[in-house]
Design a protein around this motif. Sequence first.
Motif, PDB file in Angstrom:
ATOM      1  N   LEU A 106      56.109  40.370 -40.006  1.00 20.28           N
ATOM      2  CA  LEU A 106      54.790  39.897 -40.401  1.00 20.28           C
ATOM      3  C   LEU A 106      53.778  40.152 -39.287  1.00 20.28           C
ATOM      4  O   LEU A 106      52.645  40.564 -39.539  1.00 20.28           O
ATOM      5  CB  LEU A 106      54.834  38.410 -40.746  1.00 20.28           C
ATOM      6  CG  LEU A 106      53.510  37.766 -41.146  1.00 20.28           C
ATOM      7  CD1 LEU A 106      52.948  38.413 -42.409  1.00 20.28           C
ATOM      8  CD2 LEU A 106      53.694  36.271 -41.334  1.00 20.28           C
ATOM      9  N   ARG A 107      54.186  39.936 -38.065  1.00 25.83           N
ATOM     10  CA  ARG A 107      53.330  40.183 -36.898  1.00 25.83           C
ATOM     11  C   ARG A 107      52.905  41.652 -36.855  1.00 25.83           C
ATOM     12  O   ARG A 107      51.738  41.972 -36.641  1.00 25.83           O
ATOM     13  CB  ARG A 107      54.105  39.791 -35.642  1.00 25.83           C
ATOM     14  CG  ARG A 107      53.444  40.071 -34.337  1.00 25.83           C
ATOM     15  CD  ARG A 107      54.407  39.681 -33.213  1.00 25.83           C
ATOM     16  NE  ARG A 107      53.929  40.086 -31.931  1.00 25.83           N
ATOM     17  CZ  ARG A 107      53.232  39.316 -31.113  1.00 25.83           C
ATOM     18  NH1 ARG A 107      52.934  38.086 -31.469  1.00 25.83           N
ATOM     19  NH2 ARG A 107      52.816  39.764 -29.960  1.00 25.83           N
ATOM     20  N   HIS A 108      53.855  42.550 -37.082  1.00 19.98           N
ATOM     21  CA  HIS A 108      53.535  43.985 -37.083  1.00 19.98           C
ATOM     22  C   HIS A 108      52.633  44.356 -38.252  1.00 19.98           C
ATOM     23  O   HIS A 108      51.714  45.156 -38.110  1.00 19.98           O
ATOM     24  CB  HIS A 108      54.821  44.820 -37.115  1.00 19.98           C
ATOM     25  CG  HIS A 108      55.455  44.961 -35.778  1.00 19.98           C
ATOM     26  ND1 HIS A 108      55.172  45.986 -34.929  1.00 19.98           N
ATOM     27  CD2 HIS A 108      56.347  44.168 -35.137  1.00 19.98           C
ATOM     28  CE1 HIS A 108      55.865  45.833 -33.817  1.00 19.98           C
ATOM     29  NE2 HIS A 108      56.577  44.735 -33.914  1.00 19.98           N
ATOM     30  N   PHE A 109      52.874  43.763 -39.408  1.00 24.79           N
ATOM     31  CA  PHE A 109      52.026  44.016 -40.571  1.00 24.79           C
ATOM     32  C   PHE A 109      50.596  43.578 -40.291  1.00 24.79           C
ATOM     33  O   PHE A 109      49.634  44.296 -40.586  1.00 24.79           O
ATOM     34  CB  PHE A 109      52.575  43.287 -41.802  1.00 24.79           C
ATOM     35  CG  PHE A 109      51.692  43.441 -43.008  1.00 24.79           C
ATOM     36  CD1 PHE A 109      51.764  44.582 -43.784  1.00 24.79           C
ATOM     37  CD2 PHE A 109      50.781  42.458 -43.335  1.00 24.79           C
ATOM     38  CE1 PHE A 109      50.935  44.739 -44.889  1.00 24.79           C
ATOM     39  CE2 PHE A 109      49.944  42.607 -44.435  1.00 24.79           C
ATOM     40  CZ  PHE A 109      50.026  43.748 -45.218  1.00 24.79           C
TER      41      PHE A 109
ATOM     42  N   LEU B  43      44.335  47.031 -37.264  1.00 27.98           N
ATOM     43  CA  LEU B  43      44.027  48.401 -36.823  1.00 27.98           C
ATOM     44  C   LEU B  43      43.352  49.189 -37.930  1.00 27.98           C
ATOM     45  O   LEU B  43      42.364  49.890 -37.698  1.00 27.98           O
ATOM     46  CB  LEU B  43      45.296  49.121 -36.373  1.00 27.98           C
ATOM     47  CG  LEU B  43      45.837  48.768 -35.003  1.00 27.98           C
ATOM     48  CD1 LEU B  43      47.202  49.399 -34.803  1.00 27.98           C
ATOM     49  CD2 LEU B  43      44.867  49.201 -33.915  1.00 27.98           C
ATOM     50  N   ASP B  44      43.870  49.078 -39.148  1.00 27.34           N
ATOM     51  CA  ASP B  44      43.279  49.768 -40.294  1.00 27.34           C
ATOM     52  C   ASP B  44      41.843  49.319 -40.551  1.00 27.34           C
ATOM     53  O   ASP B  44      41.018  50.086 -41.035  1.00 27.34           O
ATOM     54  CB  ASP B  44      44.103  49.551 -41.555  1.00 27.34           C
ATOM     55  CG  ASP B  44      45.399  50.337 -41.569  1.00 27.34           C
ATOM     56  OD1 ASP B  44      45.545  51.276 -40.756  1.00 27.34           O
ATOM     57  OD2 ASP B  44      46.270  50.009 -42.394  1.00 27.34           O
ATOM     58  N   ALA B  45      41.557  48.055 -40.213  1.00 27.06           N
ATOM     59  CA  ALA B  45      40.215  47.516 -40.412  1.00 27.06           C
ATOM     60  C   ALA B  45      39.271  47.899 -39.283  1.00 27.06           C
ATOM     61  O   ALA B  45      38.107  47.522 -39.305  1.00 27.06           O
ATOM     62  CB  ALA B  45      40.292  45.998 -40.555  1.00 27.06           C
ATOM     63  N   GLY B  46      39.800  48.629 -38.277  1.00 25.25           N
ATOM     64  CA  GLY B  46      38.945  49.114 -37.202  1.00 25.25           C
ATOM     65  C   GLY B  46      38.936  48.271 -35.942  1.00 25.25           C
ATOM     66  O   GLY B  46      38.156  48.533 -35.025  1.00 25.25           O
TER      67      GLY B  46
ATOM     68  N   SER C 155      40.088  46.899 -32.307  1.00 22.39           N
ATOM     69  CA  SER C 155      40.611  47.622 -31.147  1.00 22.39           C
ATOM     70  C   SER C 155      42.023  47.148 -30.799  1.00 22.39           C
ATOM     71  O   SER C 155      42.374  45.983 -31.002  1.00 22.39           O
ATOM     72  CB  SER C 155      39.703  47.434 -29.932  1.00 22.39           C
ATOM     73  OG  SER C 155      39.865  46.156 -29.370  1.00 22.39           O
ATOM     74  N   ILE C 156      42.800  48.056 -30.277  1.00 20.31           N
ATOM     75  CA  ILE C 156      44.163  47.727 -29.849  1.00 20.31           C
ATOM     76  C   ILE C 156      44.130  46.662 -28.760  1.00 20.31           C
ATOM     77  O   ILE C 156      44.956  45.750 -28.738  1.00 20.31           O
ATOM     78  CB  ILE C 156      44.901  48.993 -29.366  1.00 20.31           C
ATOM     79  CG1 ILE C 156      45.131  49.917 -30.554  1.00 20.31           C
ATOM     80  CG2 ILE C 156      46.210  48.636 -28.684  1.00 20.31           C
ATOM     81  CD1 ILE C 156      45.672  51.269 -30.180  1.00 20.31           C
ATOM     82  N   LYS C 157      43.158  46.753 -27.884  1.00 25.33           N
ATOM     83  CA  LYS C 157      43.033  45.786 -26.788  1.00 25.33           C
ATOM     84  C   LYS C 157      42.853  44.375 -27.342  1.00 25.33           C
ATOM     85  O   LYS C 157      43.515  43.433 -26.898  1.00 25.33           O
ATOM     86  CB  LYS C 157      41.863  46.158 -25.889  1.00 25.33           C
ATOM     87  CG  LYS C 157      41.678  45.224 -24.729  1.00 25.33           C
ATOM     88  CD  LYS C 157      40.523  45.658 -23.849  1.00 25.33           C
ATOM     89  CE  LYS C 157      40.344  44.683 -22.701  1.00 25.33           C
ATOM     90  NZ  LYS C 157      39.226  45.046 -21.856  1.00 25.33           N
ATOM     91  N   ALA C 158      41.957  44.209 -28.320  1.00 23.64           N
ATOM     92  CA  ALA C 158      41.715  42.889 -28.895  1.00 23.64           C
ATOM     93  C   ALA C 158      42.962  42.363 -29.601  1.00 23.64           C
ATOM     94  O   ALA C 158      43.322  41.189 -29.447  1.00 23.64           O
ATOM     95  CB  ALA C 158      40.544  42.945 -29.865  1.00 23.64           C
ATOM     96  N   ILE C 159      43.623  43.218 -30.362  1.00 27.98           N
ATOM     97  CA  ILE C 159      44.831  42.801 -31.081  1.00 27.98           C
ATOM     98  C   ILE C 159      45.909  42.363 -30.102  1.00 27.98           C
ATOM     99  O   ILE C 159      46.559  41.332 -30.289  1.00 27.98           O
ATOM    100  CB  ILE C 159      45.345  43.930 -31.999  1.00 27.98           C
ATOM    101  CG1 ILE C 159      44.320  44.209 -33.104  1.00 27.98           C
ATOM    102  CG2 ILE C 159      46.699  43.561 -32.606  1.00 27.98           C
ATOM    103  CD1 ILE C 159      44.589  45.468 -33.893  1.00 27.98           C
ATOM    104  N   ALA C 160      46.092  43.132 -29.041  1.00 27.53           N
ATOM    105  CA  ALA C 160      47.101  42.785 -28.030  1.00 27.53           C
ATOM    106  C   ALA C 160      46.790  41.430 -27.401  1.00 27.53           C
ATOM    107  O   ALA C 160      47.698  40.617 -27.176  1.00 27.53           O
ATOM    108  CB  ALA C 160      47.162  43.867 -26.958  1.00 27.53           C
ATOM    109  N   GLU C 161      45.523  41.160 -27.151  1.00 24.45           N
ATOM    110  CA  GLU C 161      45.145  39.869 -26.568  1.00 24.45           C
ATOM    111  C   GLU C 161      45.382  38.737 -27.559  1.00 24.45           C
ATOM    112  O   GLU C 161      45.905  37.684 -27.192  1.00 24.45           O
ATOM    113  CB  GLU C 161      43.685  39.909 -26.133  1.00 24.45           C
ATOM    114  CG  GLU C 161      43.453  40.784 -24.925  1.00 24.45           C
ATOM    115  CD  GLU C 161      41.981  40.984 -24.592  1.00 24.45           C
ATOM    116  OE1 GLU C 161      41.114  40.374 -25.254  1.00 24.45           O
ATOM    117  OE2 GLU C 161      41.696  41.759 -23.659  1.00 24.45           O
TER     118      GLU C 161
END
Length: 59
Positions: free
Chosen positions: A23-26, A32-35, A37-43
């Motif tokens: 679920l976390r990966h989904f 990511l698909d919604a645009g 940033s990887i940085k924000a998601i990682a945080e």
Amino acid sequence: MAWHPALDRAGLERIHVNGLHALRHFYASALLDAGESIKAIAEWLGTPTRRSHCGCTPT
């Protein structure tokens, strides 16, 4: 925990591929698909580094 009853109602097995980690990966993929940033998601998800999960360069 609410996750197991949700799996049961959906008729899904309680196996690793249906677990909270999936679920976390989904969720991360949807962001990511919604645009986002990887940085924000990682945080938000508490991931120590972006490189450890996607091999991406910092942005």
